[in-house]
Design an enzyme around this catalytic site. Structure first.
Site, short mmCIF file in Angstrom:
data_model
loop_
_atom_site.label_atom_id
_atom_site.label_comp_id
_atom_site.label_asym_id
_atom_site.label_seq_id
_atom_site.Cartn_x
_atom_site.Cartn_y
_atom_site.Cartn_z
CG MET A 56 -1.93 -1.13 1.28
SD MET A 56 -3.29 -0.94 0.09
CE MET A 56 -2.76 -2.05 -1.21
CG ASP A 96 -5.13 -3.14 16.33
OD1 ASP A 96 -5.12 -2.07 16.98
OD2 ASP A 96 -4.11 -3.78 16.06
CG ASN A 101 -4.08 -1.20 12.20
OD1 ASN A 101 -2.95 -1.52 11.91
ND2 ASN A 101 -4.69 -1.64 13.30
CG ASP A 115 -3.08 -5.52 12.35
OD1 ASP A 115 -3.41 -6.72 12.37
OD2 ASP A 115 -2.48 -4.98 13.30
#
Length: 252
Positions: A56, A96, A101, A115
């Site tokens: 990414m 999370d 993230n 994640d």
């Protein structure tokens, strides 16, 4: 709390499970490809001890430089909207709240999600009364909050007045951005939600007669993290509108 942490730590170390959760989110968000991207897992380079995924190019949302207020508002809006979809539609959440993230790609104007190790399902027996508690909180219905909290196991029905008041107040505080009386555009720069909930914790720890449902720890951690992220960004979000849209589509 400790048992829940042990379970989630085990999930985080299970890369086969994490890969499956990532693929599941890709499918769930197929209708959102202009907003969210989930990196594809590279199967031939993944296994029980390693997870390899598509690269990414975004930057962590709190590290991105020179974001305009419009971009900050958009990022906060999409993250909260996704949280509500996870609760009401998917009944499956990436729990999370780590801000890294969520990556923002300024070139594509999309959020890149990472994640999925702590992703989990929420069963109907939990999510249905939980959503009803949120709906009651949005209209300041303390009686329904109490009744559904007993049904769900937050309360036994024999709590002290102090515990009952602290619990209901914490629910109302957590749901404040979605409350019918809140501003149409909720300004997270001025929010004190997490601080106010934190002040109620000593009473709830001291007076609680039964532990809350284990699903609560991860779900509330994600919601609180999303609110803190919006506060860190200084997002202004039409939370009431997001909530109303989510409730109109609720699958309970």
């Amino acid at each position: 709390t400790i048992a829940n942490a042990r379970t989630e730590l085990g999930w985080e170390c299970d890369y086969i499970r994490e890969a499956e959760c990532g693929r599941r989110f890709q499918k769930l968000l197929q209708d959102e490809q202009s907003t969210f991207i989930v990196p594809s897992v590279i199967d031939e380079a993944s296994g029980p001890h390693v997870l390899t995924a598509e690269m990414m190019n975004g930057i962590g949302v709190t590290k991105a430089q020179n974001l305009t207020q419009e971009q900050k508002d958009w990022i906060g809006t999409q993250i909260l909207r996704l949280c509500l979809r996870e609760i009401t539609e998917f009944k499956f959440m990436q729990t999370d709240p780590n801000w890294t993230n969520f990556l923002f790609n300024a070139n594509t104007s999309r959020l890149e999600l990472l994640d999925f190790g702590a992703s989990r399902d929420f069963p109907d027996k939990f999510i249905i009364p939980y959503v009803e508690i949120l709906q009651a909180a949005s209209r300041n219905d303390r009686e329904t909050i109490r009744d559904r909290s007993i049904q769900l196991g937050y309360l036994t029905g024999y709590e002290s007045a102090a515990m009952l008041n602290a619990h209901v107040s914490s629910v109302l505080t957590l749901a404040e951005p979605f409350n019918d009386s809140s501003p149409e555009m909720y300004d997270f720069r001025d929010q004190s939600i997490t601080d106010r909930v934190r002040k109620l914790i000593p009473v709830m720890v001291r007076e609680r007669l039964a532990p809350p449902p284990e699903e609560t720890y991860s779900l509330h951690r994600k919601l609180s993290g999303a609110f803190l992220l919006c506060a860190r960004l200084g997002s202004r979000v039409r939370c009431r509108e997001l909530f109303a849209n989510a409730m109109a589509k609720v699958q309970v």
